[in-house]
Design a protein around this motif. Structure first.
Motif, PDB file in Angstrom:
ATOM      1  N   ARG A 132      27.454 -25.751  14.604  1.00  0.00           N
ATOM      2  CA  ARG A 132      27.047 -25.669  16.252  1.00  0.00           C
ATOM      3  C   ARG A 132      28.232 -26.661  16.831  1.00  0.00           C
ATOM      4  O   ARG A 132      28.466 -27.386  18.091  1.00  0.00           O
ATOM      5  N   LEU A 133      28.432 -28.032  15.642  1.00  0.00           N
ATOM      6  CA  LEU A 133      29.515 -28.749  16.539  1.00  0.00           C
ATOM      7  C   LEU A 133      31.449 -27.761  17.058  1.00  0.00           C
ATOM      8  O   LEU A 133      31.309 -28.606  18.029  1.00  0.00           O
ATOM      9  N   MET A 134      31.368 -26.997  16.186  1.00  0.00           N
ATOM     10  CA  MET A 134      32.453 -26.121  16.657  1.00  0.00           C
ATOM     11  C   MET A 134      32.522 -25.154  17.616  1.00  0.00           C
ATOM     12  O   MET A 134      33.423 -24.833  18.565  1.00  0.00           O
ATOM     13  N   ASN A 135      30.818 -24.311  17.468  1.00  0.00           N
ATOM     14  CA  ASN A 135      30.700 -24.371  19.032  1.00  0.00           C
ATOM     15  C   ASN A 135      30.688 -24.516  20.767  1.00  0.00           C
ATOM     16  O   ASN A 135      31.282 -24.403  21.365  1.00  0.00           O
ATOM     17  N   ASN A 136      30.016 -25.895  20.194  1.00  0.00           N
ATOM     18  CA  ASN A 136      30.534 -27.134  21.265  1.00  0.00           C
ATOM     19  C   ASN A 136      31.944 -27.291  21.638  1.00  0.00           C
ATOM     20  O   ASN A 136      32.389 -27.435  23.057  1.00  0.00           O
ATOM     21  N   ALA A 137      32.734 -27.801  20.985  1.00  0.00           N
ATOM     22  CA  ALA A 137      33.613 -28.127  20.819  1.00  0.00           C
ATOM     23  C   ALA A 137      34.846 -26.892  21.529  1.00  0.00           C
ATOM     24  O   ALA A 137      35.574 -26.729  22.634  1.00  0.00           O
ATOM     25  N   LYS A 138      34.160 -25.633  21.331  1.00  0.00           N
ATOM     26  CA  LYS A 138      35.195 -24.504  21.978  1.00  0.00           C
ATOM     27  C   LYS A 138      34.457 -24.599  23.534  1.00  0.00           C
ATOM     28  O   LYS A 138      35.753 -24.624  24.444  1.00  0.00           O
ATOM     29  N   ALA A 139      33.722 -24.712  23.432  1.00  0.00           N
ATOM     30  CA  ALA A 139      32.455 -24.841  25.018  1.00  0.00           C
ATOM     31  C   ALA A 139      33.153 -25.434  25.860  1.00  0.00           C
ATOM     32  O   ALA A 139      33.021 -25.224  26.841  1.00  0.00           O
ATOM     33  N   THR A 140      33.528 -27.127  25.689  1.00  0.00           N
ATOM     34  CA  THR A 140      33.913 -28.515  26.332  1.00  0.00           C
ATOM     35  C   THR A 140      35.714 -28.590  26.120  1.00  0.00           C
ATOM     36  O   THR A 140      36.030 -29.479  26.777  1.00  0.00           O
ATOM     37  N   ASN A 141      35.482 -28.174  25.062  1.00  0.00           N
ATOM     38  CA  ASN A 141      37.648 -27.930  25.630  1.00  0.00           C
ATOM     39  C   ASN A 141      37.786 -29.606  24.597  1.00  0.00           C
ATOM     40  O   ASN A 141      38.879 -30.380  24.662  1.00  0.00           O
ATOM     41  N   LEU A 142      36.792 -29.975  23.805  1.00  0.00           N
ATOM     42  CA  LEU A 142      36.721 -30.912  22.684  1.00  0.00           C
ATOM     43  C   LEU A 142      37.212 -30.735  21.148  1.00  0.00           C
ATOM     44  O   LEU A 142      37.338 -29.898  20.608  1.00  0.00           O
ATOM     45  N   LYS A 143      37.778 -32.038  20.905  1.00  0.00           N
ATOM     46  CA  LYS A 143      37.789 -31.465  19.063  1.00  0.00           C
ATOM     47  C   LYS A 143      37.000 -31.606  18.544  1.00  0.00           C
ATOM     48  O   LYS A 143      36.682 -33.051  18.033  1.00  0.00           O
ATOM     49  N   SER A 144      37.049 -31.043  17.059  1.00  0.00           N
ATOM     50  CA  SER A 144      35.274 -31.039  16.437  1.00  0.00           C
ATOM     51  C   SER A 144      35.669 -32.096  15.495  1.00  0.00           C
ATOM     52  O   SER A 144      36.878 -31.778  14.915  1.00  0.00           O
ATOM     53  N   THR A 145      35.300 -32.729  15.056  1.00  0.00           N
ATOM     54  CA  THR A 145      35.503 -33.909  14.623  1.00  0.00           C
ATOM     55  C   THR A 145      34.642 -34.154  13.388  1.00  0.00           C
ATOM     56  O   THR A 145      33.481 -34.852  14.035  1.00  0.00           O
ATOM     57  N   VAL A 146      34.786 -34.657  12.353  1.00  0.00           N
ATOM     58  CA  VAL A 146      33.382 -35.349  10.849  1.00  0.00           C
ATOM     59  C   VAL A 146      33.436 -36.631  10.717  1.00  0.00           C
ATOM     60  O   VAL A 146      35.276 -36.642  10.057  1.00  0.00           O
ATOM     61  N   LEU A 147      32.952 -37.253  10.833  1.00  0.00           N
ATOM     62  CA  LEU A 147      33.478 -38.747  10.487  1.00  0.00           C
ATOM     63  C   LEU A 147      32.284 -38.775   9.061  1.00  0.00           C
ATOM     64  O   LEU A 147      30.920 -39.046   8.666  1.00  0.00           O
ATOM     65  N   THR A 148      32.799 -38.824   7.702  1.00  0.00           N
ATOM     66  CA  THR A 148      32.213 -38.708   6.705  1.00  0.00           C
ATOM     67  C   THR A 148      33.325 -40.367   6.355  1.00  0.00           C
ATOM     68  O   THR A 148      33.915 -40.733   6.418  1.00  0.00           O
ATOM     69  N   PHE A 149      32.238 -41.360   4.789  1.00  0.00           N
ATOM     70  CA  PHE A 149      32.680 -42.215   4.207  1.00  0.00           C
ATOM     71  C   PHE A 149      32.978 -42.079   2.483  1.00  0.00           C
ATOM     72  O   PHE A 149      32.225 -41.219   2.419  1.00  0.00           O
ATOM     73  N   PHE A 150      33.347 -42.665   2.730  1.00  0.00           N
ATOM     74  CA  PHE A 150      33.847 -43.216   0.897  1.00  0.00           C
ATOM     75  C   PHE A 150      33.943 -44.329   0.087  1.00  0.00           C
ATOM     76  O   PHE A 150      35.035 -44.904   1.062  1.00  0.00           O
ATOM     77  N   PRO A 151      33.424 -45.057  -0.352  1.00  0.00           N
ATOM     78  CA  PRO A 151      32.827 -44.722  -1.377  1.00  0.00           C
ATOM     79  C   PRO A 151      30.928 -44.408  -0.830  1.00  0.00           C
ATOM     80  O   PRO A 151      31.166 -44.651   0.794  1.00  0.00           O
ATOM     81  N   HIS A 152      30.814 -43.270  -1.462  1.00  0.00           N
ATOM     82  CA  HIS A 152      29.429 -43.738  -0.532  1.00  0.00           C
ATOM     83  C   HIS A 152      28.418 -45.095  -0.053  1.00  0.00           C
ATOM     84  O   HIS A 152      28.647 -45.542  -1.306  1.00  0.00           O
ATOM     85  N   PRO A 153      27.684 -44.462   1.091  1.00  0.00           N
ATOM     86  CA  PRO A 153      27.051 -46.594   0.816  1.00  0.00           C
ATOM     87  C   PRO A 153      26.598 -46.452  -0.241  1.00  0.00           C
ATOM     88  O   PRO A 153      26.028 -48.027  -0.701  1.00  0.00           O
ATOM     89  N   ARG A 154      26.086 -46.160  -0.949  1.00  0.00           N
ATOM     90  CA  ARG A 154      24.914 -46.262  -1.684  1.00  0.00           C
ATOM     91  C   ARG A 154      25.533 -46.859  -3.239  1.00  0.00           C
ATOM     92  O   ARG A 154      25.123 -47.727  -3.627  1.00  0.00           O
ATOM     93  N   MET A 155      26.424 -46.702  -3.397  1.00  0.00           N
ATOM     94  CA  MET A 155      27.367 -46.907  -4.322  1.00  0.00           C
ATOM     95  C   MET A 155      28.038 -48.534  -4.042  1.00  0.00           C
ATOM     96  O   MET A 155      28.490 -49.240  -4.901  1.00  0.00           O
TER      97      MET A 155
END
Length: 310
Positions: free
Chosen positions: A37-60
């Motif tokens: 869904r993110l990448m389809n939206n990116a193509k339709a809007t000419n935006l860069k598909s970006t995932v923000l994740t974290f490490f270590p896992h917040p629970r750690m």
């Protein structure tokens, strides 16, 4: 895909971004729907598909949960994300200081100023900011003021992701590798360095490579014998792997040992990734070493039968 290890390094990007946020442990079928869904939206809007994740896992960090077990190591997650066609994967260090950012600081400093967010795709139950006190309605309000859109991932999709993660973990702990792989859409993998063992496998006619996994948080499937494959020296090899304690020879520590069929090279000190295809049986304590050897022969025959059906 460009991997960036800290939000502060996300600089000089000519396009604005469309972002989703999460741990994405396993990057399984449920996650892949969100990322598609993110990448389809990116193509339709000419935006860069970006995932923000974290490490270590917040629970750690926040709960000191040293017993947490994850489906992917950080390197495995990057490897899987790479195959999906994302523009950017941002892995930001999760610290107590970062967790204390207010909702306003997180949105203004991180999402808007840092990551140039023009659109955010996020779960209906997403919470953020210090003490997780802001929700998706707050994010929508921020967007109307700061000039970004918010698309809500509905409850059913988020619940599917949660159910999938739980089913994968339970399946692996039960030794049901086929179910786990079906939810992942790829073969569950173990990645580690080959070290020296006791050399008993060679004496039995089944020389094994001992896989040492550095990341203690990596979920190891149920003990037993599995069919596996790996790419070694640029070529694909199949084999069988034992996870367990080697009770027939009075083993006391858990090990992961792989016998690669038709491979004659030296793997000591090398990093190897093993994809797990099938589970053959439980680990047993046999009455004698000779009985164990006979069983290993049967295991190999069974493994080759399963491999031939692929």
């Amino acid at each position: 895909m460009e991997t960036i290890q800290n939000i502060s390094l996300f600089k000089d990007i000519p396009n604005q971004t469309i972002i989703t946020i999460g741990t994405f442990d396993g990057v399984h079928l449920g996650h892949q729907k969100i990322l598609e869904r993110l990448m389809n939206n990116a193509k339709a809007t000419n935006l860069k598909s970006t995932v923000l994740t974290f490490f270590p896992h917040p629970r750690m960090v926040l709960q000191k949960d040293v017993d947490i077990k994850l489906l992917n190591t950080l390197e495995e997650k990057k490897q899987i994300m790479e195959t999906l066609g994302l523009d950017y994967l941002i892995i930001h260090p999760f610290t107590k200081e970062f967790s204390r950012l207010t909702a306003t600081e997180f949105v203004e400093d991180i999402l808007v100023d840092g990551l140039k967010a023009k659109k955010i795709i996020i779960g209906y139950d997403h919470r953020f900011g210090r003490n997780r006190n802001a929700n998706i309605q707050d994010l929508i309000a921020f967007g109307s003021t700061l000039g970004f859109d918010v698309e809500e991932i509905p409850a059913q999709e988020i619940d599917d992701v949660s159910v999938s993660s739980t089913k994968i973990r339970n399946a692996l702990l039960d030794g049901d590798i086929e179910t786990a792989n079906s939810y992942l859409s790829y073969a569950y993998m173990l990645t580690g360095t080959i070290g020296k063992g006791k050399g008993l496998g060679k004496e039995f006619g089944f020389p094994t490579a001992n896989l040492h996994i550095e990341e203690e948080y990596k979920l190891i499937p149920k003990t037993g014998v599995y069919v596996v494959k790996s790419t070694l020296e640029g070529k694909e090899y199949f084999g069988m792997m034992n996870i367990g304690f080697n009770p027939t020879v009075d083993g006391t520590t858990k090990s992961i040992e792989v016998n690669f069929f038709d491979f004659d090279g030296n793997l000591y000190g090398q990093k190897v990734q093993v994809s797990i295809l099938h589970r053959i049986r439980d680990e047993h304590k046999f009455n004698s070493v000779e009985e164990l050897k006979q069983q290993l022969q049967k295991d190999k025959v069974r493994s080759l039968e399963l491999i031939s059906k692929k």
